[in-house]
Enzyme design. Structure first.
Site, PDB file in Angstrom:
ATOM      1  CB  SER A 133      -0.884  -0.004   1.258  1.00 16.45           C
ATOM      2  OG  SER A 133      -1.663   1.166   1.287  1.00 16.45           O
ATOM      3  CE  LYS A 159      -4.816  -0.176   0.231  1.00 17.52           C
ATOM      4  NZ  LYS A 159      -5.563  -1.023   1.182  1.00 17.52           N
ATOM      5  CG  LEU A 160      -1.235   3.910  -6.625  1.00 22.64           C
ATOM      6  CD1 LEU A 160      -1.361   4.715  -7.919  1.00 22.64           C
ATOM      7  CD2 LEU A 160       0.169   4.030  -6.033  1.00 22.64           C
ATOM      8  CE  LYS A 161      -4.354   3.529   2.210  1.00 26.14           C
ATOM      9  NZ  LYS A 161      -5.610   2.960   2.721  1.00 26.14           N
ATOM     10  CG  ASP A 186      -8.009   2.063   0.353  1.00 28.02           C
ATOM     11  OD1 ASP A 186      -7.448   1.553   1.342  1.00 28.02           O
ATOM     12  OD2 ASP A 186      -9.199   2.452   0.368  1.00 28.02           O
ATOM     13  CG  ASN A 188      -8.790   4.559   3.332  1.00 22.88           C
ATOM     14  OD1 ASN A 188      -7.693   4.663   2.809  1.00 22.88           O
ATOM     15  ND2 ASN A 188      -9.116   3.484   4.035  1.00 22.88           N
ATOM     16  CD  GLU A 211      -9.246  -1.254   0.050  1.00 18.44           C
ATOM     17  OE1 GLU A 211      -8.158  -1.149  -0.552  1.00 18.44           O
ATOM     18  OE2 GLU A 211      -9.323  -1.667   1.219  1.00 18.44           O
ATOM     19  CG  ASP A 236     -11.148  -1.710   4.260  1.00 18.83           C
ATOM     20  OD1 ASP A 236     -10.106  -1.035   4.205  1.00 18.83           O
ATOM     21  OD2 ASP A 236     -11.499  -2.302   5.288  1.00 18.83           O
ATOM     22  CE  LYS A 260      -8.104  -3.134   6.138  1.00 19.83           C
ATOM     23  NZ  LYS A 260      -8.304  -1.681   6.363  1.00 19.83           N
ATOM     24  N   GLY A 288      -4.694  -4.808   5.437  1.00 19.40           N
ATOM     25  CA  GLY A 288      -3.689  -4.605   6.487  1.00 19.40           C
ATOM     26  C   GLY A 288      -4.010  -3.373   7.311  1.00 19.40           C
TER      27      GLY A 288
HETATM   28  O1  LIG Z   1      -0.052  -2.561   4.614  1.00 20.01           O
HETATM   29  C1  LIG Z   1      -0.760  -2.271   5.590  1.00 20.01           C
HETATM   30  O2  LIG Z   1      -0.855  -2.927   6.640  1.00 20.01           O
HETATM   31  C2  LIG Z   1      -1.633  -1.041   5.467  1.00 20.01           C
HETATM   32  C3  LIG Z   1      -2.536  -1.181   4.299  1.00 20.01           C
HETATM   33  C4  LIG Z   1      -3.467  -0.008   4.260  1.00 20.01           C
HETATM   34  O3  LIG Z   1      -3.418   0.774   3.345  1.00 20.01           O
HETATM   35  N1  LIG Z   1      -4.295   0.127   5.305  1.00 20.01           N
HETATM   36  C5  LIG Z   1      -5.208   1.252   5.321  1.00 20.01           C
HETATM   37  C6  LIG Z   1      -6.566   0.805   4.935  1.00 20.01           C
HETATM   38  O4  LIG Z   1      -7.459   1.655   4.869  1.00 20.01           O
HETATM   39  O5  LIG Z   1      -6.699  -0.361   4.591  1.00 20.01           O
HETATM   40  C7  LIG Z   1      -5.118   1.887   6.668  1.00 20.01           C
HETATM   41  C8  LIG Z   1      -4.083   2.770   6.859  1.00 20.01           C
HETATM   42  C9  LIG Z   1      -3.891   3.364   8.101  1.00 20.01           C
HETATM   43  C10 LIG Z   1      -4.738   3.018   9.157  1.00 20.01           C
HETATM   44  C11 LIG Z   1      -5.781   2.127   8.946  1.00 20.01           C
HETATM   45  C12 LIG Z   1      -5.957   1.542   7.678  1.00 20.01           C
END
Ligand SMILES: O=C(O)CCC(=O)N[C@@H](C(=O)O)c1ccccc1
Length: 365
Positions: A133, A159-161, A186, A188, A211, A236, A260, A288
């Site tokens: 990520s 995976k790009l935020k 992703d 969020n 995502e 997610d 998760k 993750g």
């Molecule tokens: O590689 C990892 O564990 C992080 C993967 C990731 O991007 N997690 C994100 C998510 O929204 O899934 C996240 C980031 C920070 C805190 C919570 C979640």
């Protein structure tokens, strides 16, 4: 055997680089670890809640209180993972707190039976391909440098935020630099249905999925969005149980699911989500939460189940930590080996744990 008690351990572990998402930037993790002590020995669980309730409603101090005041009293001296799941049912919400205790109980239960998480959950492969990520960056060149580095390390998927204002341009740049790279984004929950036409501008880049583009409670919105964009929608934050996964799938809100264990209340429920998705022909991958080796070990075992057909956010320890709490997970040919030892198959290093520990509290059963 009987539960003697739970040790809560707060640790502060620095991140090797700032990790920016649509809901903030993290430079270190405050992690709550749970150690279950029974007559058979001990087991470890990792609470994936963040310090602040910005990913979901849970947060570290809240999880600790829920464990202390509402979950442990319902356990009595019971250490059976299934009975624990049942005992926790009257407590609404707090899946990450429940999952941390449940994982610790499952770890000690499996260690006592010389059984690994992988064997118990139904792992079908000895190693799982790793995705990674990549956070939001200050510039596209900086993003490309980070992506090039991860690709060079062997990661199988990027995976790009994304968030409004950081989406089409960075995705286009990465796709142009890496034409054949498995790539996904992703959000969020950072967009609304009004952004559908804008999100459809990601369709030409052959993404595996988008995502959680919309807020976690907007299942209908994701179903409407799925009819307006060609790229598959993955959920997610929305998927908090197997029943909700089934509902989202039949309503056309999601065609790929991120699993998760902390978000769904534990590994027993995570396997049910896996099974429900498999029954609907919906592939899953392991998400993750920047876990230390304790949570990472259990996630890697879960990610080896048959319907985990996409690389997950199960990266090497070095993606986040210079020194992990356990033996580091190291990428081998773009994959992580599934631990084969009893329980989660790893144990925290006492010296590292001591150095990172902010506070411990033993709660007698
Ligand atoms: O590689 C990892 O564990 C992080 C993967 C990731 O991007 N997690 C994100 C998510 O929204 O899934 C996240 C980031 C920070 C805190 C919570 C979640």
């Amino acid at each position: 055997t009987e539960l003697e008690g739970l040790e809560l351990r707060w640790i502060d572990i620095p991140l090797v680089s700032p990790f920016r998402t649509s809901f903030g930037t993290e430079t270190a993790r405050r992690v709550l670890l749970v150690r279950a002590v029974t007559g058979d020995g001990e087991g470890w669980g990792e609470c994936v809640a963040m310090d602040e309730p910005v990913y979901s409603a849970e947060y570290v101090e809240g999880a600790a209180q829920v464990i202390r005041d509402f979950l442990l009293p319902r356990l009595g001296r019971g250490a059976d993972p299934w009975k624990a799941e049942e005992a926790f049912r009257p407590v609404h919400g707090h899946p990450m707190a429940k999952a941390a205790v449940g994982a610790a109980l499952l770890d000690v239960w499996l260690r006592a039976r010389d059984t690994s998480f992988g064997e118990f959950l139904g792992a079908v492969r000895p190693a799982v391909p790793s995705g990674v990520s990549v956070g939001i960056m200050d510039s596209v060149p900086e993003l490309l440098d980070a992506v090039d580095g991860y690709v060079a390390e062997g990661y199988r998927r990027i995976k790009l935020k994304i968030e409004p204002g950081w989406d089409v341009a960075p995705v286009r740049a990465v796709r142009e630099r890496h034409p054949d790279l498995p790539l996904q984004v992703d959000a969020n929950t950072a967009y609304t249905l009004a952004d559908a036409r804008h999100l459809a501008r990601l369709d030409p880049f052959d993404l595996l999925l988008i995502e959680q583009p919309l807020p976690e409670d907007d299942i209908a919105g994701h179903a409407a969005l799925a009819r307006l964009v060609a790229t598959p929608i993955c959920l997610d934050e929305s998927i908090t149980s197997a029943a909700i996964a089934a509902d989202a799938i039949v309503r056309g809100a999601t065609s790929v699911v991120n699993i998760k264990p902390g978000r769904v209340g534990g590994f027993l429920e995570a396997r049910r989500v896996h099974d429900v998705c498999a029954a609907h022909g919906v592939p899953v991958w392991c998400g993750g939460m920047l876990e230390t080796g304790i949570g990472r070990a259990a996630n890697v075992a879960l990610a080896a189940l048959p319907n985990f057909t996409l690389p997950g956010d199960t990266s090497a320890s070095s993606r986040y930590f210079a020194t992990d709490v356990t033996e580091p997970f190291v990428l081998e040919d773009g994959a992580l080996l599934v631990p084969t030892g009893p329980g989660i198959g790893v144990a925290p290093d006492e010296a590292v744990l001591r150095a990172l520990t902010v506070r411990t509290e033993f709660l007698p059963a």
